[in-house]
Design an enzyme around this catalytic site. Structure first.
Site, short mmCIF file in Angstrom:
data_model
loop_
_atom_site.label_atom_id
_atom_site.label_comp_id
_atom_site.label_asym_id
_atom_site.label_seq_id
_atom_site.Cartn_x
_atom_site.Cartn_y
_atom_site.Cartn_z
N LYS A 53 0.90 -1.39 -0.04
CA LYS A 53 -0.04 0.15 -0.47
C LYS A 53 1.10 1.45 0.12
O LYS A 53 0.50 2.63 -0.96
CB LYS A 53 -0.98 0.30 1.14
N GLN A 97 -4.27 -1.93 9.63
CA GLN A 97 -3.73 -2.43 8.90
C GLN A 97 -4.94 -3.66 10.16
O GLN A 97 -4.83 -3.77 10.67
CB GLN A 97 -3.01 -3.27 8.79
N ASP A 120 -11.21 3.23 3.95
CA ASP A 120 -11.20 1.51 4.07
C ASP A 120 -12.94 1.57 3.68
O ASP A 120 -13.26 0.43 3.23
CB ASP A 120 -10.51 0.74 4.74
#
Ligand code: NAD
Length: 288
Positions: A53, A97, A120
């Site tokens: 990422k 994460q 997200d």
């Protein structure tokens, strides 16, 4: 019949080139978008995801901050760190994460992220926005799948879509996004009894199960679009999806590979959401 391959690798490169152009424009009139990534613990797969990422951000001109916290980090410390990033005007997107260590509540952490920085798309407010057709950040994996479907130029209206898997991050938002495009949606899960029959009736089949080569050709309608979200290790140790690619490609009309399919699209849509967060901030602060 041999299915056409929908390459997430190629499509994501095209989308990233467009993101890069927009990032450069924004950097001139405002500043480059910035994504803060928090990794708690030493999970190997998570380390790889986070690295990819951060690298993808760099490739598109997006600034990134990587905050690594030890496995034993107390929940309050993580929540405080998120609050600090929430209040930092130079940060547009925050990603924690997952999975988190057992002693930390994932839902608390997700809700701690400012809804304007929830790139997200996991917060209750963003999920609610998706559910009610309001603007908000969309979960990156199903958002990427929608882009892959769009790339086929097939009208989804009235198509029967079967999603195998009902997780909060893939299956459920996938269903809502397909519904928004007027597909007739069926969600199957571990308690579904007539899966192969449902599969044979589906024009679009999205597999998000987490079981290597789970979808076989007798579960697929000839000509269907088959999207493989799964990331698994096969018995040979190689990466593979939830779909038995070799046999299903002989029946399907379109199919996505693993690797090189949904995976790269997920990261790309994270970049897209981060760009959008920064663009919204620029409009709010500068009126353009
Ligand atoms: P999950 O474990 O949360 O959900 C799996 C779902 O599969 C559950 O809803 C369960 O009911 C269903 N299921 C299990 N066995 C089944 C069966 N026999 N028949 C029908 N349904 C069954 O997983 P998830 O987080 O949704 O992820 C699914 C897969 O997608 C995993 O392999 C994961 O690694 C992968 N994934 C990939 C990306 C990407 O970017 N490509 C992103 C997220 C997840």
């Amino acid at each position: 019949m041999t299915a056409k391959i929908i390459s997430g690798k190629e499509l994501s490169q095209a989308i990233k080139a467009d993101i890069n152009k927009k990032v450069n424009l924004l950097a001139k009139k405002f500043r480059a978008p910035c994504l803060a990534v928090i990794l708690v613990g030493e999970d190997l797969a998570s380390q790889v995801y986070v690295r990819n990422k951060v690298k993808a951000c760099e490739g598109c001109g997006i600034t990134s901050i990587l905050e690594k916290l030890p496995e034993e980090t107390p929940e309050e410390i993580l929540l405080e760190k998120i609050e600090q990033f929430n209040n930092d005007d130079s940060i547009d997107g925050i990603l924690v994460q997952l999975p988190l260590p057992k002693h930390i509540s994932e839902s608390k952490v997700i809700e701690q992220i400012s809804v304007k920085k929830d790139v997200d798309g996991f917060s209750l407010e963003n999920v609610g926005a998706l559910c009610t057709g309001m603007p908000g950040f969309k979960a990156c994996t199903p958002y990427g799948v929608m882009k892959m479907l769009e790339s086929t130029a097939i009208n989804l209206t009235g198509k029967h879509a079967l999603i195998i898997g009902r997780s909060n991050i893939v299956g459920k938002p996938m269903a809502l996004m397909l519904l928004e495009k007027n597909a007739t949606v069926t969600i199957a899960h571990s308690k579904t009894v007539n899966l192969a029959e449902l599969g044979r009736d589906a024009d679009i089949l999205v597999a998000a199960v987490g079981k290597a080569n789970f979808v076989k050709k007798d579960m697929v309608k000839p000509g269907a679009i088959v999207i493989d979200v799964g990331i698994n290790r096969g018995t040979d140790g190689k990466l593979c999806g939830d779909v038995d690619f070799e046999e299903v490609k002989e029946v399907a009309g379109y199919i996505t590979p693993v690797p090189g399919g949904v995976g790269p699209m997920t990261i790309t849509m994270l970049l897209q959401n981060t760009l959008e967060a920064a663009e919204l901030k620029s409009i709010k602060e500068q009126g353009n």
